[in-house]
Design a protein around this motif. Structure first.
Motif, PDB file in Angstrom:
ATOM      1  N   LYS A   1       1.249 -14.482   3.400  1.00 29.60           N
ATOM      2  CA  LYS A   1       2.257 -13.432   3.545  1.00 29.60           C
ATOM      3  C   LYS A   1       1.929 -12.245   2.640  1.00 29.60           C
ATOM      4  O   LYS A   1       1.979 -11.084   3.057  1.00 29.60           O
ATOM      5  CB  LYS A   1       3.642 -13.967   3.189  1.00 29.60           C
ATOM      6  CG  LYS A   1       4.206 -15.029   4.116  1.00 29.60           C
ATOM      7  CD  LYS A   1       5.539 -15.519   3.589  1.00 29.60           C
ATOM      8  CE  LYS A   1       6.170 -16.585   4.458  1.00 29.60           C
ATOM      9  NZ  LYS A   1       5.318 -17.775   4.626  1.00 29.60           N
ATOM     10  N   ALA A   2       1.614 -12.561   1.388  1.00 26.90           N
ATOM     11  CA  ALA A   2       1.296 -11.502   0.425  1.00 26.90           C
ATOM     12  C   ALA A   2       0.077 -10.706   0.869  1.00 26.90           C
ATOM     13  O   ALA A   2       0.036  -9.475   0.727  1.00 26.90           O
ATOM     14  CB  ALA A   2       1.066 -12.109  -0.952  1.00 26.90           C
ATOM     15  N   LEU A   3      -0.917 -11.382   1.407  1.00 25.13           N
ATOM     16  CA  LEU A   3      -2.123 -10.696   1.877  1.00 25.13           C
ATOM     17  C   LEU A   3      -1.806  -9.773   3.046  1.00 25.13           C
ATOM     18  O   LEU A   3      -2.341  -8.654   3.131  1.00 25.13           O
ATOM     19  CB  LEU A   3      -3.189 -11.712   2.272  1.00 25.13           C
ATOM     20  CG  LEU A   3      -3.728 -12.601   1.151  1.00 25.13           C
ATOM     21  CD1 LEU A   3      -4.691 -13.634   1.714  1.00 25.13           C
ATOM     22  CD2 LEU A   3      -4.411 -11.771   0.072  1.00 25.13           C
ATOM     23  N   GLN A   4      -0.939 -10.223   3.944  1.00 21.60           N
ATOM     24  CA  GLN A   4      -0.533  -9.363   5.054  1.00 21.60           C
ATOM     25  C   GLN A   4       0.158  -8.101   4.546  1.00 21.60           C
ATOM     26  O   GLN A   4      -0.127  -6.989   5.009  1.00 21.60           O
ATOM     27  CB  GLN A   4       0.410 -10.117   5.993  1.00 21.60           C
ATOM     28  CG  GLN A   4      -0.274 -11.043   6.969  1.00 21.60           C
ATOM     29  CD  GLN A   4       0.668 -11.491   8.070  1.00 21.60           C
ATOM     30  OE1 GLN A   4       1.637 -12.196   7.814  1.00 21.60           O
ATOM     31  NE2 GLN A   4       0.406 -11.088   9.289  1.00 21.60           N
ATOM     32  N   TYR A   5       1.078  -8.280   3.614  1.00 23.46           N
ATOM     33  CA  TYR A   5       1.779  -7.115   3.064  1.00 23.46           C
ATOM     34  C   TYR A   5       0.775  -6.140   2.437  1.00 23.46           C
ATOM     35  O   TYR A   5       0.770  -4.941   2.748  1.00 23.46           O
ATOM     36  CB  TYR A   5       2.784  -7.537   1.978  1.00 23.46           C
ATOM     37  CG  TYR A   5       3.807  -8.565   2.366  1.00 23.46           C
ATOM     38  CD1 TYR A   5       4.311  -8.654   3.666  1.00 23.46           C
ATOM     39  CD2 TYR A   5       4.311  -9.463   1.418  1.00 23.46           C
ATOM     40  CE1 TYR A   5       5.268  -9.607   3.998  1.00 23.46           C
ATOM     41  CE2 TYR A   5       5.263 -10.414   1.744  1.00 23.46           C
ATOM     42  CZ  TYR A   5       5.732 -10.483   3.028  1.00 23.46           C
ATOM     43  OH  TYR A   5       6.679 -11.431   3.349  1.00 23.46           O
ATOM     44  N   MET A   6      -0.040  -6.658   1.540  1.00 28.50           N
ATOM     45  CA  MET A   6      -0.958  -5.790   0.797  1.00 28.50           C
ATOM     46  C   MET A   6      -1.941  -5.086   1.722  1.00 28.50           C
ATOM     47  O   MET A   6      -2.290  -3.917   1.503  1.00 28.50           O
ATOM     48  CB  MET A   6      -1.702  -6.598  -0.270  1.00 28.50           C
ATOM     49  CG  MET A   6      -0.820  -7.089  -1.401  1.00 28.50           C
ATOM     50  SD  MET A   6      -1.736  -7.853  -2.772  1.00 28.50           S
ATOM     51  CE  MET A   6      -2.365  -9.332  -1.978  1.00 28.50           C
ATOM     52  N   ALA A   7      -2.401  -5.775   2.765  1.00 28.02           N
ATOM     53  CA  ALA A   7      -3.356  -5.169   3.690  1.00 28.02           C
ATOM     54  C   ALA A   7      -2.783  -3.942   4.380  1.00 28.02           C
ATOM     55  O   ALA A   7      -3.526  -3.045   4.788  1.00 28.02           O
ATOM     56  CB  ALA A   7      -3.788  -6.195   4.732  1.00 28.02           C
ATOM     57  N   LEU A   8      -1.452  -3.890   4.491  1.00 28.96           N
ATOM     58  CA  LEU A   8      -0.783  -2.759   5.137  1.00 28.96           C
ATOM     59  C   LEU A   8      -0.231  -1.751   4.134  1.00 28.96           C
ATOM     60  O   LEU A   8       0.531  -0.858   4.498  1.00 28.96           O
ATOM     61  CB  LEU A   8       0.348  -3.280   6.027  1.00 28.96           C
ATOM     62  CG  LEU A   8      -0.093  -4.118   7.241  1.00 28.96           C
ATOM     63  CD1 LEU A   8       1.102  -4.783   7.904  1.00 28.96           C
ATOM     64  CD2 LEU A   8      -0.851  -3.251   8.247  1.00 28.96           C
ATOM     65  N   GLY A   9      -0.601  -1.897   2.861  1.00 32.02           N
ATOM     66  CA  GLY A   9      -0.118  -0.960   1.853  1.00 32.02           C
ATOM     67  C   GLY A   9       1.314  -1.205   1.439  1.00 32.02           C
ATOM     68  O   GLY A   9       2.018  -0.278   0.997  1.00 32.02           O
ATOM     69  N   ILE A  10       1.770  -2.445   1.563  1.00 33.07           N
ATOM     70  CA  ILE A  10       3.134  -2.826   1.188  1.00 33.07           C
ATOM     71  C   ILE A  10       3.064  -3.636  -0.099  1.00 33.07           C
ATOM     72  O   ILE A  10       2.422  -4.692  -0.127  1.00 33.07           O
ATOM     73  CB  ILE A  10       3.788  -3.668   2.306  1.00 33.07           C
ATOM     74  CG1 ILE A  10       3.841  -2.867   3.611  1.00 33.07           C
ATOM     75  CG2 ILE A  10       5.182  -4.130   1.890  1.00 33.07           C
ATOM     76  CD1 ILE A  10       4.146  -3.713   4.834  1.00 33.07           C
ATOM     77  N   PRO A  11       3.679  -3.176  -1.195  1.00 41.77           N
ATOM     78  CA  PRO A  11       3.644  -3.953  -2.439  1.00 41.77           C
ATOM     79  C   PRO A  11       4.205  -5.354  -2.244  1.00 41.77           C
ATOM     80  O   PRO A  11       5.250  -5.529  -1.618  1.00 41.77           O
ATOM     81  CB  PRO A  11       4.527  -3.137  -3.395  1.00 41.77           C
ATOM     82  CG  PRO A  11       4.543  -1.760  -2.829  1.00 41.77           C
ATOM     83  CD  PRO A  11       4.435  -1.923  -1.346  1.00 41.77           C
ATOM     84  N   ALA A  12       3.511  -6.347  -2.773  1.00 41.96           N
ATOM     85  CA  ALA A  12       3.937  -7.738  -2.654  1.00 41.96           C
ATOM     86  C   ALA A  12       4.583  -8.192  -3.955  1.00 41.96           C
ATOM     87  O   ALA A  12       4.007  -8.028  -5.035  1.00 41.96           O
ATOM     88  CB  ALA A  12       2.744  -8.626  -2.326  1.00 41.96           C
ATOM     89  N   VAL A  13       5.764  -8.766  -3.849  1.00 43.67           N
ATOM     90  CA  VAL A  13       6.443  -9.364  -4.998  1.00 43.67           C
ATOM     91  C   VAL A  13       6.542 -10.856  -4.702  1.00 43.67           C
ATOM     92  O   VAL A  13       7.142 -11.255  -3.702  1.00 43.67           O
ATOM     93  CB  VAL A  13       7.835  -8.750  -5.227  1.00 43.67           C
ATOM     94  CG1 VAL A  13       8.454  -9.309  -6.508  1.00 43.67           C
ATOM     95  CG2 VAL A  13       7.740  -7.219  -5.308  1.00 43.67           C
ATOM     96  N   VAL A  14       5.935 -11.669  -5.559  1.00 40.75           N
ATOM     97  CA  VAL A  14       5.737 -13.082  -5.226  1.00 40.75           C
ATOM     98  C   VAL A  14       6.110 -13.981  -6.402  1.00 40.75           C
ATOM     99  O   VAL A  14       6.148 -13.543  -7.552  1.00 40.75           O
ATOM    100  CB  VAL A  14       4.269 -13.345  -4.818  1.00 40.75           C
ATOM    101  CG1 VAL A  14       3.850 -12.445  -3.665  1.00 40.75           C
ATOM    102  CG2 VAL A  14       3.318 -13.164  -5.999  1.00 40.75           C
ATOM    103  N   SER A  15       6.335 -15.247  -6.084  1.00 44.89           N
ATOM    104  CA  SER A  15       6.550 -16.253  -7.125  1.00 44.89           C
ATOM    105  C   SER A  15       5.224 -16.612  -7.784  1.00 44.89           C
ATOM    106  O   SER A  15       4.171 -16.629  -7.134  1.00 44.89           O
ATOM    107  CB  SER A  15       7.164 -17.515  -6.522  1.00 44.89           C
ATOM    108  OG  SER A  15       8.454 -17.273  -6.029  1.00 44.89           O
ATOM    109  N   ALA A  16       5.293 -16.925  -9.060  1.00 44.32           N
ATOM    110  CA  ALA A  16       4.087 -17.288  -9.826  1.00 44.32           C
ATOM    111  C   ALA A  16       3.744 -18.754  -9.560  1.00 44.32           C
ATOM    112  O   ALA A  16       3.850 -19.614 -10.427  1.00 44.32           O
ATOM    113  CB  ALA A  16       4.322 -17.052 -11.311  1.00 44.32           C
ATOM    114  N   VAL A  17       3.324 -19.020  -8.317  1.00 46.15           N
ATOM    115  CA  VAL A  17       3.032 -20.393  -7.887  1.00 46.15           C
ATOM    116  C   VAL A  17       1.742 -20.395  -7.079  1.00 46.15           C
ATOM    117  O   VAL A  17       1.552 -19.550  -6.186  1.00 46.15           O
ATOM    118  CB  VAL A  17       4.168 -20.969  -7.013  1.00 46.15           C
ATOM    119  CG1 VAL A  17       3.787 -22.349  -6.477  1.00 46.15           C
ATOM    120  CG2 VAL A  17       5.473 -21.055  -7.805  1.00 46.15           C
ATOM    121  N   GLY A  18       0.845 -21.324  -7.389  1.00 50.68           N
ATOM    122  CA  GLY A  18      -0.321 -21.579  -6.562  1.00 50.68           C
ATOM    123  C   GLY A  18      -1.217 -20.380  -6.349  1.00 50.68           C
ATOM    124  O   GLY A  18      -1.517 -19.616  -7.271  1.00 50.68           O
TER     125      GLY A  18
END
Length: 355
Positions: free
Chosen positions: A273-290
């Motif tokens: 999910k985070a990679l999809q967001y970032m690839a489109l120029g969308i900042p990713a806010v994620v849990s510090a897991v894995g």
């Protein structure tokens, strides 16, 4: 050379299969490598698989799938490699994999992107959980010629059973699909999440933070999924997932989130999910897991949060500052292009099929 792809789902339906198998097939075509994709579940079965009930129909489709796998054994001699994504059959022991490796002596490439050796099932199919045979993951690793792992945590598990492992993250095609940059200076600001019914419960982790933010700021919280979420949020907007509109729907987001619980199962997630967001120029806010810890450069391409207060602070910061969103979004796209793109990993994928 020819490759048989043994996959769980109909083509074009499941994100894991679409991005770990289907989007990579043109790379084989470029090298004149022939292949066949053999799903277990039919499209009719997919339509009811994660719905409540329909047990007679599900059992019927399961038996049909197993029969198709039996017939598929007869075709194995014509293939150089057997690529198995996750598992050949959804229940029971790994009889297909054993036959392919031990009887037909085929080179198996085993690919997985979740901690599938652990029990995990949806509430709609919890009756089938006792028949899942999760321990077969170890056996399939041992019998495989190579094992393709979606993150380092999964690779460490596979290494205990087979040293011929390859780290192959779920990559993004930044040239032909995720090839746009989000315009951050918008009148409305949208926080968003995308996923399936299996990960929807993780949104409960972030619900209190979003409720607090709603009390002070105007924004929409957009959920793109195959099922509507059960959230008490006045900002909630549900968008049914559709493959044909996937990119345009994601581009509604100004901020993308990926909350995860700190569990062993969640450590098997591949930060897609985070990679999809970032690839489109969308900042990713994620849990510090894995894998989130490796995939999202904290403070550069997004934010990695350890506490509920950190989630609140980071989302507030991004809600208020379009310039910051644009800066982080641009850095995120560059990060994915350099470290997680299809173009970077194309050779690693094709080298799976080498002696």
């Amino acid at each position: 050379m020819s490759v048989l792809f043994v996959v769980p789902y109909p083509v074009g339906k499941a994100a894991s299969q679409r991005f770990r198998v289907e989007q990579l097939l043109p790379l084989l075509q470029e090298q004149s490598i022939k292949y066949k994709v053999a799903p277990f579940w039919s499209e009719e079965a997919w339509g009811i698989l994660y719905e409540q009930g329909h047990w007679a129909q599900k059992l019927n489709r399961l038996l049909i799938g197993c029969f198709k796998r039996l017939l598929l054994l007869l075709q194995l001699p014509r293939y150089s490699y057997i690529f198995i994504h996750r598992e050949a059959t959804p229940v029971g022991p790994p009889w297909f994999e054993w036959m392919a490796a031990k009887v037909f002596r085929k080179k198996i490439i085993f690919d997985f992107d979740d901690a599938i050796w652990l029990p995990s099932t949806t509430t709609n199919n919890n009756k089938a959980a006792k028949y899942k045979w999760h321990s077969k993951t170890e056996s399939i690793c041992r019998w495989s010629y190579k094992v393709s792992c979606g993150n380092k945590f999964l690779q460490s598990f596979a290494n205990r059973h087979n040293k011929a492992t390859v780290f192959l993250p779920t990559v993004i095609d930044t040239q032909h699909q995720h090839n746009q940059l989000k315009q951050q200076y918008t009148e409305e600001v949208n926080i968003g999440w995308t996923g399936s019914h299996s990960t929807l419960p993780y949104l409960k982790l972030i619900e209190p933070v979003l409720q607090r933010l709603e009390q002070r700021y105007d924004f929409n919280f957009i959920v793109i999924a195959d099922k509507a979420p059960d959230l008490q949020l006045k900002s909630l907007r549900y968008v049914p997932w559709q493959q044909k509109t996937e990119i345009n729907d994601l581009l509604q987001f100004n901020i993308g989130i990926m909350p995860l619980p700190d569990t062993t199962w969640a450590k098997g997630k591949c930060a897609f999910k985070a990679l999809q967001y970032m690839a489109l120029g969308i900042p990713a806010v994620v849990s510090a897991v894995g894998a989130n810890l490796q995939a999202v450069p904290d403070g550069v391409a997004g934010y990695v949060c350890h506490t509920e207060q950190e989630w609140y602070n980071r989302l507030e910061q991004l809600l208020l500052d379009a310039g910051l969103r644009a800066e982080i979004g641009k850095a995120g796209r560059q990060h994915v292009q350099q470290c997680y793109s299809l173009q970077v990993y194309r050779q690693i994928f094709t080298e799976l099929f080498s002696y």
